[in-house]
Design a protein around this motif. Structure first.
Motif, PDB file in Angstrom:
ATOM      1  N   PRO A   1      36.070 -14.204  37.787  1.00 39.53           N
ATOM      2  CA  PRO A   1      35.434 -13.062  38.456  1.00 39.53           C
ATOM      3  C   PRO A   1      36.158 -11.765  38.112  1.00 39.53           C
ATOM      4  O   PRO A   1      37.387 -11.720  38.084  1.00 39.53           O
ATOM      5  CB  PRO A   1      35.570 -13.382  39.949  1.00 39.53           C
ATOM      6  N   ALA A   2      35.403 -10.722  37.823  1.00 42.05           N
ATOM      7  CA  ALA A   2      36.003  -9.408  37.564  1.00 42.05           C
ATOM      8  C   ALA A   2      36.677  -8.883  38.818  1.00 42.05           C
ATOM      9  O   ALA A   2      36.208  -9.109  39.940  1.00 42.05           O
ATOM     10  CB  ALA A   2      34.935  -8.429  37.087  1.00 42.05           C
ATOM     11  N   ALA A   3      37.784  -8.185  38.624  1.00 40.22           N
ATOM     12  CA  ALA A   3      38.464  -7.566  39.757  1.00 40.22           C
ATOM     13  C   ALA A   3      37.612  -6.432  40.323  1.00 40.22           C
ATOM     14  O   ALA A   3      36.882  -5.760  39.586  1.00 40.22           O
ATOM     15  CB  ALA A   3      39.823  -7.032  39.314  1.00 40.22           C
ATOM     16  N   PRO A   4      37.675  -6.183  41.615  1.00 41.01           N
ATOM     17  CA  PRO A   4      36.841  -5.142  42.223  1.00 41.01           C
ATOM     18  C   PRO A   4      37.022  -3.759  41.609  1.00 41.01           C
ATOM     19  O   PRO A   4      36.088  -2.964  41.587  1.00 41.01           O
ATOM     20  CB  PRO A   4      37.282  -5.159  43.694  1.00 41.01           C
ATOM     21  N   GLY A   5      38.208  -3.461  41.104  1.00 43.48           N
ATOM     22  CA  GLY A   5      38.461  -2.131  40.569  1.00 43.48           C
ATOM     23  C   GLY A   5      38.040  -1.925  39.134  1.00 43.48           C
ATOM     24  O   GLY A   5      38.209  -0.834  38.586  1.00 43.48           O
ATOM     25  N   TRP A   6      37.488  -2.954  38.493  1.00 43.15           N
ATOM     26  CA  TRP A   6      37.087  -2.810  37.100  1.00 43.15           C
ATOM     27  C   TRP A   6      35.724  -2.125  37.014  1.00 43.15           C
ATOM     28  O   TRP A   6      34.696  -2.743  37.270  1.00 43.15           O
ATOM     29  CB  TRP A   6      36.987  -4.164  36.410  1.00 43.15           C
ATOM     30  N   THR A   7      35.718  -0.869  36.642  1.00 40.79           N
ATOM     31  CA  THR A   7      34.452  -0.164  36.442  1.00 40.79           C
ATOM     32  C   THR A   7      33.965  -0.255  34.999  1.00 40.79           C
ATOM     33  O   THR A   7      32.767  -0.085  34.739  1.00 40.79           O
ATOM     34  CB  THR A   7      34.591   1.314  36.824  1.00 40.79           C
ATOM     35  N   GLN A   8      34.892  -0.527  34.076  1.00 38.67           N
ATOM     36  CA  GLN A   8      34.547  -0.700  32.670  1.00 38.67           C
ATOM     37  C   GLN A   8      35.421  -1.792  32.064  1.00 38.67           C
ATOM     38  O   GLN A   8      36.609  -1.888  32.363  1.00 38.67           O
ATOM     39  CB  GLN A   8      34.738   0.610  31.891  1.00 38.67           C
TER      40      GLN A   8
ATOM     41  N   LEU B   1      46.787  -1.705  31.359  1.00 34.75           N
ATOM     42  CA  LEU B   1      45.526  -2.421  31.298  1.00 34.75           C
ATOM     43  C   LEU B   1      45.734  -3.873  31.686  1.00 34.75           C
ATOM     44  O   LEU B   1      46.830  -4.407  31.555  1.00 34.75           O
ATOM     45  CB  LEU B   1      44.956  -2.399  29.871  1.00 34.75           C
ATOM     46  N   THR B   2      44.657  -4.512  32.123  1.00 32.96           N
ATOM     47  CA  THR B   2      44.660  -5.959  32.247  1.00 32.96           C
ATOM     48  C   THR B   2      44.161  -6.528  30.933  1.00 32.96           C
ATOM     49  O   THR B   2      43.014  -6.293  30.540  1.00 32.96           O
ATOM     50  CB  THR B   2      43.766  -6.427  33.404  1.00 32.96           C
ATOM     51  N   LEU B   3      45.027  -7.245  30.217  1.00 37.47           N
ATOM     52  CA  LEU B   3      44.700  -7.774  28.902  1.00 37.47           C
ATOM     53  C   LEU B   3      44.450  -9.279  28.988  1.00 37.47           C
ATOM     54  O   LEU B   3      45.217 -10.007  29.637  1.00 37.47           O
ATOM     55  CB  LEU B   3      45.841  -7.535  27.914  1.00 37.47           C
ATOM     56  N   PHE B   4      43.386  -9.707  28.315  1.00 38.66           N
ATOM     57  CA  PHE B   4      43.072 -11.125  28.211  1.00 38.66           C
ATOM     58  C   PHE B   4      43.026 -11.509  26.739  1.00 38.66           C
ATOM     59  O   PHE B   4      42.561 -10.733  25.900  1.00 38.66           O
ATOM     60  CB  PHE B   4      41.712 -11.433  28.859  1.00 38.66           C
TER      61      PHE B   4
ATOM     62  N   ALA C   1      40.114  -3.257  31.932  1.00 39.16           N
ATOM     63  CA  ALA C   1      40.391  -4.585  31.393  1.00 39.16           C
ATOM     64  C   ALA C   1      39.899  -4.646  29.951  1.00 39.16           C
ATOM     65  O   ALA C   1      38.839  -4.098  29.622  1.00 39.16           O
ATOM     66  CB  ALA C   1      39.710  -5.668  32.228  1.00 39.16           C
ATOM     67  N   VAL C   2      40.674  -5.307  29.104  1.00 39.01           N
ATOM     68  CA  VAL C   2      40.314  -5.486  27.705  1.00 39.01           C
ATOM     69  C   VAL C   2      40.407  -6.971  27.373  1.00 39.01           C
ATOM     70  O   VAL C   2      41.442  -7.607  27.618  1.00 39.01           O
ATOM     71  CB  VAL C   2      41.230  -4.678  26.770  1.00 39.01           C
TER      72      VAL C   2
END
Length: 267
Positions: free
Chosen positions: A20-27, A94-97, A58-59
């Motif tokens: 699930p995307a984090a709530p704060g991820w707008t892009q 950034l949150t990197l995956f 997030a990237v």
């Protein structure tokens, strides 16, 4: 969280992680197939600029970020150390995956922890903005290439990886150089359109299993959007080449937001 494994279409499908995307991820930015190597300085610089300047929170790096990765102990010297430092700096804002591709499947927990990236299983269902999107590198679905699928099964196995990683680093790098030369020789005179593509029926099986309508993947170097069936699509990420190795310059990011998907060219 993994969705349950079940059989479909006569074969057993993989387990599908759900993220699930984090709530704060707008892009959210998705990219793949940079094939970074010591002889791709312009491509590496473009990645550095993008990770520094992107407004995304997030990237997702969906495989073949490196032309080759021979083990996490390579990260301390030379080009690999430069890449590690770049990603570590980006992970501070950034949150990197990271999802492994067919070139960098040996990226392991040591590099991920050192950088501050989160590993992703292939495939993974991204749940964001009211949608379920299936993410994959894509090579596992190129079923027409039977030789590659046999090779993939072998090198993704624990026995092969244990034996390979037990070799000295200098030997692993020499083996990787040889495999890269063989790969380039095979591709010489070919266009990406000549390479094996994803199997449409298998894509639909995966989407049905994941409860998703959209598959996002790389690997084929053929950026496009393909209709698979009514309401079912696959979106192919662009490869990057700003060093003139394989034709005109190209570098593209797929950006996801509440308004949908947008292709962004960095050239």
């Amino acid at each position: 969280m993994k969705s349950a494994d079940r059989a479909a279409g006569g074969s057993t499908l993989p387990l599908f992680d759900e993220l699930p995307a984090a709530p704060g991820w707008t892009q959210i930015d998705l990219l793949s197939d940079l094939h970074l190597a010591p002889d791709t300085p312009a491509t590496l610089a473009a990645l550095e600029r993008h990770l520094r300047d992107t407004p995304a929170q997030a990237v997702f790096l969906l495989g073949d970020i490196f032309e080759v990765w021979v083990g996490d102990d390579a990260r301390f010297d030379g080009f690999e150390a430069q890449c590690t430092a770049l990603l570590r700096q980006a992970a501070q804002r950034l949150t990197l995956f990271f999802m492994p591709g067919n070139r960098d499947f040996l990226v392991g927990p040591a590099l991920l922890a050192d950088v501050g990236m989160q590993g992703l299983s292939d495939p993974t269902v991204l749940i964001a903005y009211g949608q379920r999107m299936l993410l994959s590198h894509g090579d596992a679905l190129c079923l027409d290439d039977a030789d590659y699928q046999r090779f993939r099964a072998e090198v993704r196995g624990g026995a092969w990886q244990t034996a390979f990683l037990a070799k000295p680093l200098i030997e692993r790098k020499a083996i990787a150089r040889g495999l890269r030369t063989q790969s380039e020789d095979r591709k010489r005179g070919q266009m990406p359109s000549d390479w094996s593509d994803l199997d449409a029926a298998a894509c639909l099986d995966w989407l049905a299993h994941a409860g998703a309508d959209l598959l996002i993947h790389g690997h084929t170097h053929r950026p496009a959007t393909h209709a698979l069936a009514a309401g079912k699509h696959r979106v192919v990420l662009s490869d990057w080449d700003l060093d003139g190795q394989h034709g005109p310059a190209r570098a593209e990011v797929l950006r996801l937001s509440a308004t949908g998907l947008q292709r962004l060219s960095l050239v």
